[in-house]
Design a protein around this motif. Structure first.
Motif, mmCIF file in Angstrom:
data_model
loop_
_atom_site.group_PDB
_atom_site.id
_atom_site.type_symbol
_atom_site.label_atom_id
_atom_site.label_comp_id
_atom_site.label_asym_id
_atom_site.label_seq_id
_atom_site.Cartn_x
_atom_site.Cartn_y
_atom_site.Cartn_z
ATOM 1 N N GLY A 157 10.440 0.692 -5.713
ATOM 2 C CA GLY A 157 10.479 -0.358 -4.702
ATOM 3 C C GLY A 157 9.446 -0.099 -3.625
ATOM 4 O O GLY A 157 9.785 0.110 -2.467
ATOM 5 N N GLN A 158 8.176 -0.133 -4.017
ATOM 6 C CA GLN A 158 7.131 0.232 -3.062
ATOM 7 C C GLN A 158 5.874 -0.623 -3.263
ATOM 8 O O GLN A 158 5.660 -1.217 -4.311
ATOM 9 N N ILE A 159 5.062 -0.653 -2.214
ATOM 10 C CA ILE A 159 3.721 -1.231 -2.264
ATOM 11 C C ILE A 159 2.763 -0.147 -1.799
ATOM 12 O O ILE A 159 2.938 0.411 -0.714
ATOM 13 N N GLU A 160 1.771 0.170 -2.608
ATOM 14 C CA GLU A 160 0.748 1.142 -2.226
ATOM 15 C C GLU A 160 -0.585 0.417 -2.124
ATOM 16 O O GLU A 160 -1.107 -0.083 -3.110
ATOM 17 N N ILE A 161 -1.104 0.374 -0.907
ATOM 18 C CA ILE A 161 -2.333 -0.359 -0.602
ATOM 19 C C ILE A 161 -3.494 0.629 -0.534
ATOM 20 O O ILE A 161 -3.377 1.695 0.076
ATOM 21 N N THR A 162 -4.616 0.254 -1.128
ATOM 22 C CA THR A 162 -5.805 1.103 -1.115
ATOM 23 C C THR A 162 -6.893 0.486 -0.239
ATOM 24 O O THR A 162 -7.189 -0.710 -0.356
ATOM 25 N N LEU A 163 -7.485 1.317 0.622
ATOM 26 C CA LEU A 163 -8.579 0.893 1.493
ATOM 27 C C LEU A 163 -9.892 1.516 1.026
ATOM 28 O O LEU A 163 -9.897 2.565 0.381
ATOM 29 N N ASN A 164 -10.992 0.873 1.391
ATOM 30 C CA ASN A 164 -12.290 1.519 1.200
ATOM 31 C C ASN A 164 -12.693 2.217 2.499
ATOM 32 O O ASN A 164 -11.925 2.224 3.474
ATOM 33 N N ASP A 165 -13.878 2.793 2.534
ATOM 34 C CA ASP A 165 -14.286 3.554 3.718
ATOM 35 C C ASP A 165 -14.688 2.669 4.897
ATOM 36 O O ASP A 165 -15.070 3.164 5.959
ATOM 37 N N LYS A 166 -14.564 1.339 4.721
ATOM 38 C CA LYS A 166 -14.842 0.404 5.811
ATOM 39 C C LYS A 166 -13.554 -0.177 6.397
ATOM 40 O O LYS A 166 -13.592 -1.183 7.112
ATOM 41 N N ASN A 167 -12.430 0.438 6.072
ATOM 42 C CA ASN A 167 -11.125 -0.059 6.520
ATOM 43 C C ASN A 167 -10.829 -1.460 5.981
ATOM 44 O O ASN A 167 -10.218 -2.289 6.662
ATOM 45 N N GLU A 168 -11.251 -1.697 4.745
ATOM 46 C CA GLU A 168 -10.964 -2.963 4.083
ATOM 47 C C GLU A 168 -9.978 -2.721 2.942
ATOM 48 O O GLU A 168 -10.102 -1.752 2.193
ATOM 49 N N ILE A 169 -9.003 -3.606 2.826
ATOM 50 C CA ILE A 169 -8.054 -3.515 1.713
ATOM 51 C C ILE A 169 -8.749 -4.059 0.466
ATOM 52 O O ILE A 169 -9.275 -5.172 0.462
ATOM 53 N N ILE A 170 -8.718 -3.251 -0.597
ATOM 54 C CA ILE A 170 -9.406 -3.679 -1.825
ATOM 55 C C ILE A 170 -8.450 -3.871 -3.003
ATOM 56 O O ILE A 170 -8.768 -4.593 -3.951
ATOM 57 N N SER A 171 -7.273 -3.235 -2.952
ATOM 58 C CA SER A 171 -6.328 -3.361 -4.063
ATOM 59 C C SER A 171 -4.950 -2.878 -3.631
ATOM 60 O O SER A 171 -4.787 -2.275 -2.561
ATOM 61 N N TYR A 172 -3.966 -3.150 -4.483
ATOM 62 C CA TYR A 172 -2.623 -2.616 -4.238
ATOM 63 C C TYR A 172 -1.831 -2.600 -5.543
ATOM 64 O O TYR A 172 -2.174 -3.307 -6.507
ATOM 65 N N THR A 173 -0.796 -1.791 -5.567
ATOM 66 C CA THR A 173 0.194 -1.824 -6.647
ATOM 67 C C THR A 173 1.554 -2.113 -6.030
ATOM 68 O O THR A 173 1.806 -1.776 -4.864
ATOM 69 N N GLN A 174 2.419 -2.723 -6.815
ATOM 70 C CA GLN A 174 3.750 -3.092 -6.320
ATOM 71 C C GLN A 174 4.802 -2.888 -7.386
ATOM 72 O O GLN A 174 4.610 -3.221 -8.554
ATOM 73 N N THR A 175 5.937 -2.317 -6.979
ATOM 74 C CA THR A 175 7.154 -2.305 -7.788
ATOM 75 C C THR A 175 8.275 -2.850 -6.919
ATOM 76 O O THR A 175 8.168 -2.875 -5.686
ATOM 77 N N MET A 176 9.361 -3.276 -7.552
ATOM 78 C CA MET A 176 10.436 -3.906 -6.776
ATOM 79 C C MET A 176 11.778 -3.710 -7.457
ATOM 80 O O MET A 176 11.873 -3.696 -8.693
ATOM 81 N N LEU A 177 12.803 -3.526 -6.645
ATOM 82 C CA LEU A 177 14.166 -3.443 -7.154
ATOM 83 C C LEU A 177 14.829 -4.807 -7.044
ATOM 84 O O LEU A 177 14.586 -5.558 -6.101
ATOM 85 N N ASP A 178 15.691 -5.097 -8.005
ATOM 86 C CA ASP A 178 16.334 -6.409 -8.082
ATOM 87 C C ASP A 178 17.839 -6.209 -8.261
ATOM 88 O O ASP A 178 18.298 -5.129 -8.663
ATOM 89 N N GLY A 179 18.605 -7.258 -7.976
ATOM 90 C CA GLY A 179 20.051 -7.186 -8.160
ATOM 91 C C GLY A 179 20.701 -6.109 -7.321
ATOM 92 O O GLY A 179 21.676 -5.477 -7.744
ATOM 93 N N ILE A 180 20.183 -5.910 -6.115
ATOM 94 C CA ILE A 180 20.709 -4.847 -5.248
ATOM 95 C C ILE A 180 22.078 -5.247 -4.705
ATOM 96 O O ILE A 180 22.267 -6.361 -4.215
ATOM 97 N N LYS A 181 23.033 -4.332 -4.777
ATOM 98 C CA LYS A 181 24.356 -4.624 -4.233
ATOM 99 C C LYS A 181 25.041 -3.339 -3.783
ATOM 100 O O LYS A 181 24.755 -2.251 -4.281
#
Length: 261
Positions: A157-181
Protein backbone atom coordinates in the motif's frame (compact mmCIF):
# COMPACT_ATOMS: atom_id res chain seq x y z
CA UNK A 1 6.72 -49.73 50.01
CA UNK A 2 7.19 -47.08 52.68
CA UNK A 3 4.06 -44.99 51.98
CA UNK A 4 4.98 -42.40 54.57
CA UNK A 5 8.30 -41.81 52.89
CA UNK A 6 6.72 -41.86 49.43
CA UNK A 7 4.15 -39.30 50.55
CA UNK A 8 6.95 -37.04 51.76
CA UNK A 9 8.75 -37.34 48.41
CA UNK A 10 5.52 -36.45 46.57
CA UNK A 11 4.95 -33.43 48.78
CA UNK A 12 8.49 -32.17 48.23
CA UNK A 13 8.18 -32.78 44.46
CA UNK A 14 4.90 -30.88 44.21
CA UNK A 15 6.34 -28.09 46.34
CA UNK A 16 9.26 -27.74 43.94
CA UNK A 17 6.85 -27.74 41.00
CA UNK A 18 4.72 -25.05 42.66
CA UNK A 19 7.79 -22.89 43.21
CA UNK A 20 8.85 -23.39 39.60
CA UNK A 21 5.37 -22.55 38.27
CA UNK A 22 5.16 -19.50 40.52
CA UNK A 23 8.50 -18.32 39.14
CA UNK A 24 7.30 -18.85 35.57
CA UNK A 25 4.07 -16.93 36.21
CA UNK A 26 5.96 -14.09 37.88
CA UNK A 27 8.48 -13.96 35.03
CA UNK A 28 5.74 -13.96 32.39
CA UNK A 29 3.80 -11.30 34.25
CA UNK A 30 6.93 -9.17 34.35
CA UNK A 31 7.29 -9.50 30.57
CA UNK A 32 3.66 -8.60 30.03
CA UNK A 33 3.99 -5.32 31.87
CA UNK A 34 5.62 -4.03 28.67
CA UNK A 35 8.79 -3.22 30.52
CA UNK A 36 7.21 -0.33 32.41
CA UNK A 37 9.45 1.24 35.05
CA UNK A 38 7.79 1.14 38.44
CA UNK A 39 10.36 2.53 40.85
CA UNK A 40 11.11 5.90 39.24
CA UNK A 41 8.55 7.87 37.19
CA UNK A 42 9.44 7.82 33.50
CA UNK A 43 9.19 11.61 33.23
CA UNK A 44 11.95 12.00 35.82
CA UNK A 45 14.17 9.54 33.97
CA UNK A 46 13.63 11.35 30.68
CA UNK A 47 14.55 14.64 32.33
CA UNK A 48 17.68 13.10 33.84
CA UNK A 49 18.72 11.89 30.36
CA UNK A 50 17.90 15.27 28.80
CA UNK A 51 15.25 13.69 26.57
CA UNK A 52 12.66 16.22 25.47
CA UNK A 53 9.06 15.63 24.44
CA UNK A 54 8.35 18.25 21.78
CA UNK A 55 4.86 17.05 20.92
CA UNK A 56 1.62 16.14 22.65
CA UNK A 57 1.30 12.51 23.71
CA UNK A 58 -2.14 11.39 22.48
CA UNK A 59 -4.52 10.34 25.26
CA UNK A 60 -6.83 8.49 22.87
CA UNK A 61 -7.78 6.04 21.59
CA UNK A 62 -7.78 3.47 24.38
CA UNK A 63 -9.32 0.79 22.14
CA UNK A 64 -8.52 -0.07 18.54
CA UNK A 65 -9.09 -2.93 16.13
CA UNK A 66 -6.87 -5.12 14.04
CA UNK A 67 -7.32 -4.57 10.31
CA UNK A 68 -7.38 -7.09 7.49
CA UNK A 69 -6.98 -6.27 3.80
CA UNK A 70 -6.44 -7.77 0.36
CA UNK A 71 -4.08 -6.73 -2.41
CA UNK A 72 -5.71 -4.42 -4.96
CA UNK A 73 -5.88 -5.72 -8.53
CA UNK A 74 -5.71 -2.84 -10.99
CA UNK A 75 -7.54 -2.73 -14.30
CA UNK A 76 -6.52 -0.80 -17.40
CA UNK A 77 -9.87 0.96 -17.47
CA UNK A 78 -9.38 2.46 -14.00
CA UNK A 79 -5.96 3.81 -14.93
CA UNK A 80 -6.79 5.11 -18.41
CA UNK A 81 -7.96 8.48 -17.07
CA UNK A 82 -4.58 9.32 -15.49
CA UNK A 83 -2.98 12.22 -17.40
CA UNK A 84 0.36 12.60 -19.17
CA UNK A 85 1.93 9.24 -18.41
CA UNK A 86 2.48 5.77 -19.80
CA UNK A 87 1.46 2.93 -17.47
CA UNK A 88 2.32 -0.73 -17.13
CA UNK A 89 0.61 -3.03 -14.61
CA UNK A 90 2.84 -5.75 -13.19
CA UNK A 91 1.19 -8.95 -11.91
CA UNK A 92 -2.11 -7.04 -11.70
CA UNK A 93 -0.99 -5.53 -8.38
CA UNK A 94 1.66 -2.88 -9.15
CA UNK A 95 1.31 0.23 -11.27
CA UNK A 96 4.51 1.38 -12.95
CA UNK A 97 4.21 4.87 -14.42
CA UNK A 98 6.58 6.94 -16.56
CA UNK A 99 5.66 10.60 -16.98
CA UNK A 100 5.62 11.83 -20.58
CA UNK A 101 6.92 15.19 -19.36
CA UNK A 102 8.75 15.61 -16.01
CA UNK A 103 6.65 17.26 -13.30
CA UNK A 104 8.68 20.14 -11.80
CA UNK A 105 8.94 20.81 -8.08
CA UNK A 106 10.31 24.00 -6.58
CA UNK A 107 13.84 23.96 -5.23
CA UNK A 108 12.41 24.48 -1.75
CA UNK A 109 9.34 22.31 -2.37
CA UNK A 110 6.95 21.46 0.43
CA UNK A 111 4.88 18.39 1.16
CA UNK A 112 1.79 20.13 -0.21
CA UNK A 113 3.47 20.41 -3.62
CA UNK A 114 3.90 16.64 -3.83
CA UNK A 115 0.42 16.07 -2.40
CA UNK A 116 -0.93 18.00 -5.37
CA UNK A 117 0.90 15.73 -7.81
CA UNK A 118 -0.26 12.56 -6.05
CA UNK A 119 -3.87 13.73 -5.96
CA UNK A 120 -3.95 14.51 -9.68
CA UNK A 121 -1.61 11.96 -11.28
CA UNK A 122 -1.99 8.82 -9.15
CA UNK A 123 -5.00 6.50 -8.95
CA UNK A 124 -6.89 7.36 -5.75
CA UNK A 125 -3.87 9.35 -4.66
CA UNK A 126 -5.81 11.19 -1.96
CA UNK A 127 -5.95 7.91 -0.03
CA UNK A 128 -2.18 8.08 0.63
CA UNK A 129 -0.13 10.21 2.97
CA UNK A 130 3.40 11.62 2.73
CA UNK A 131 5.95 9.67 4.76
CA UNK A 132 9.56 10.08 3.64
CA UNK A 133 11.88 11.99 1.35
CA UNK A 134 15.16 10.23 0.71
CA UNK A 135 17.65 12.74 -0.68
CA UNK A 136 20.29 10.14 -1.48
CA UNK A 137 17.97 7.95 -3.54
CA UNK A 138 15.93 10.86 -4.96
CA UNK A 139 12.72 9.16 -3.90
CA UNK A 140 9.58 10.22 -2.03
CA UNK A 141 7.48 7.63 -0.23
CA UNK A 142 3.76 7.75 0.45
CA UNK A 143 1.83 5.11 2.38
CA UNK A 144 -1.85 4.28 2.18
CA UNK A 145 -4.22 5.64 4.82
CA UNK A 146 -7.15 3.91 6.47
CA UNK A 147 -9.56 5.67 8.80
CA UNK A 148 -7.11 8.57 8.85
CA UNK A 149 -4.24 6.36 10.02
CA UNK A 150 -1.14 5.40 8.03
CA UNK A 151 -0.30 1.82 7.06
CA UNK A 152 3.38 2.10 7.93
CA UNK A 153 6.12 0.39 5.91
CA UNK A 154 3.52 -1.44 3.85
CA UNK A 155 4.90 -2.49 0.47
CA UNK A 156 1.37 -3.50 -0.58
CA UNK A 157 0.00 0.00 0.00
CA UNK A 158 2.57 2.54 -1.09
CA UNK A 159 3.56 5.07 -3.74
CA UNK A 160 7.27 5.49 -4.48
CA UNK A 161 8.04 8.61 -6.50
CA UNK A 162 11.34 9.06 -8.34
CA UNK A 163 12.94 12.47 -8.96
CA UNK A 164 15.74 13.49 -11.28
CA UNK A 165 18.61 15.75 -10.25
CA UNK A 166 16.53 18.81 -11.19
CA UNK A 167 13.86 18.09 -8.56
CA UNK A 168 11.45 16.92 -11.25
CA UNK A 169 9.17 13.92 -10.81
CA UNK A 170 9.83 11.49 -13.64
CA UNK A 171 8.12 8.25 -12.57
CA UNK A 172 6.40 6.37 -9.77
CA UNK A 173 5.23 2.93 -8.71
CA UNK A 174 2.03 2.21 -6.81
CA UNK A 175 0.50 -0.66 -4.87
CA UNK A 176 -2.78 -0.57 -2.97
CA UNK A 177 -4.75 -2.53 -0.41
CA UNK A 178 -8.43 -3.20 -0.99
CA UNK A 179 -11.36 -4.49 1.06
CA UNK A 180 -9.89 -3.04 4.25
CA UNK A 181 -11.97 -3.70 7.35
CA UNK A 182 -11.62 -3.70 11.11
CA UNK A 183 -11.79 -6.91 13.12
CA UNK A 184 -11.35 -7.84 16.78
CA UNK A 185 -11.38 -4.62 18.82
CA UNK A 186 -8.75 -4.62 21.59
CA UNK A 187 -7.67 -2.53 24.54
CA UNK A 188 -4.41 -0.82 23.61
CA UNK A 189 -1.54 0.62 25.60
CA UNK A 190 -1.29 4.39 25.87
CA UNK A 191 1.26 6.45 24.01
CA UNK A 192 2.88 7.17 27.39
CA UNK A 193 3.25 3.45 28.09
CA UNK A 194 4.64 2.88 24.60
CA UNK A 195 7.17 5.66 25.21
CA UNK A 196 8.23 3.93 28.43
CA UNK A 197 8.79 0.71 26.49
CA UNK A 198 11.06 2.49 24.02
CA UNK A 199 13.02 4.15 26.80
CA UNK A 200 13.47 0.85 28.65
CA UNK A 201 14.70 -0.79 25.45
CA UNK A 202 17.36 1.89 25.11
CA UNK A 203 15.84 3.13 21.85
CA UNK A 204 15.71 6.78 22.90
CA UNK A 205 19.23 8.19 23.21
CA UNK A 206 20.21 10.74 25.83
CA UNK A 207 19.90 14.30 24.56
CA UNK A 208 17.38 13.41 21.85
CA UNK A 209 13.86 14.73 21.32
CA UNK A 210 10.54 12.99 20.69
CA UNK A 211 9.17 15.10 17.86
CA UNK A 212 6.00 13.26 16.84
CA UNK A 213 3.74 10.49 18.18
CA UNK A 214 0.84 9.09 16.18
CA UNK A 215 -1.20 5.89 15.97
CA UNK A 216 -1.24 3.91 12.74
CA UNK A 217 -1.09 0.30 11.55
CA UNK A 218 1.80 -2.07 10.94
CA UNK A 219 1.70 -5.41 9.16
CA UNK A 220 1.43 -8.28 11.64
CA UNK A 221 0.86 -11.23 9.33
CA UNK A 222 1.95 -10.69 5.69
CA UNK A 223 0.46 -13.13 3.18
CA UNK A 224 0.87 -13.06 -0.58
CA UNK A 225 -2.67 -11.87 -1.35
CA UNK A 226 -3.85 -10.52 2.01
CA UNK A 227 -2.55 -9.37 5.36
CA UNK A 228 -3.39 -8.61 8.97
CA UNK A 229 -2.34 -5.28 10.46
CA UNK A 230 -2.05 -4.30 14.12
CA UNK A 231 -2.65 -0.87 15.68
CA UNK A 232 0.80 0.59 16.24
CA UNK A 233 2.27 3.68 17.90
CA UNK A 234 4.81 5.50 15.74
CA UNK A 235 7.42 7.64 17.53
CA UNK A 236 9.61 10.02 15.56
CA UNK A 237 12.92 10.87 17.24
CA UNK A 238 14.76 14.06 16.24
CA UNK A 239 12.66 14.24 13.04
CA UNK A 240 14.78 11.49 11.47
CA UNK A 241 14.22 8.11 13.11
CA UNK A 242 10.90 6.29 13.48
CA UNK A 243 10.18 3.60 16.05
CA UNK A 244 7.08 1.42 16.04
CA UNK A 245 5.45 -0.14 19.10
CA UNK A 246 2.65 -2.68 18.74
CA UNK A 247 -0.19 -1.02 20.65
CA UNK A 248 -1.81 -4.33 21.67
CA UNK A 249 1.17 -6.47 22.70
CA UNK A 250 3.78 -3.79 23.41
CA UNK A 251 6.48 -5.17 21.13
CA UNK A 252 9.02 -2.81 19.60
CA UNK A 253 8.98 -3.38 15.84
CA UNK A 254 11.56 -2.59 13.16
CA UNK A 255 12.99 0.89 12.92
CA UNK A 256 15.46 2.58 10.59
CA UNK A 257 16.92 5.96 9.77
CA UNK A 258 14.48 8.16 7.88
CA UNK A 259 15.22 11.40 6.10
CA UNK A 260 11.92 13.24 6.28
CA UNK A 261 11.25 16.62 4.69
Amino acid sequence: MDWSRAKTVFIITFLIMDIFLAYQIFNQRSKNTYDLIQDTPIDQQLKADNIKIETELPLKPTKESYVEADAMRFSDGELAILPDQTIDVLNDTMVKSQLIKPYPLKKDWKKADVDNFVANYVYKGSQYGFYQYNKENHTIMYYQLYDGKMLYKNTSGQIEITLNDKNEIISYTQTMLDGIKKISEQDIITSHEAMTILYNKGSIDSGSSITNVVLGYYTLVPIKSSQLLAPTWCFTIDNKRDYFVNAVEGHVLNEEEEIVK
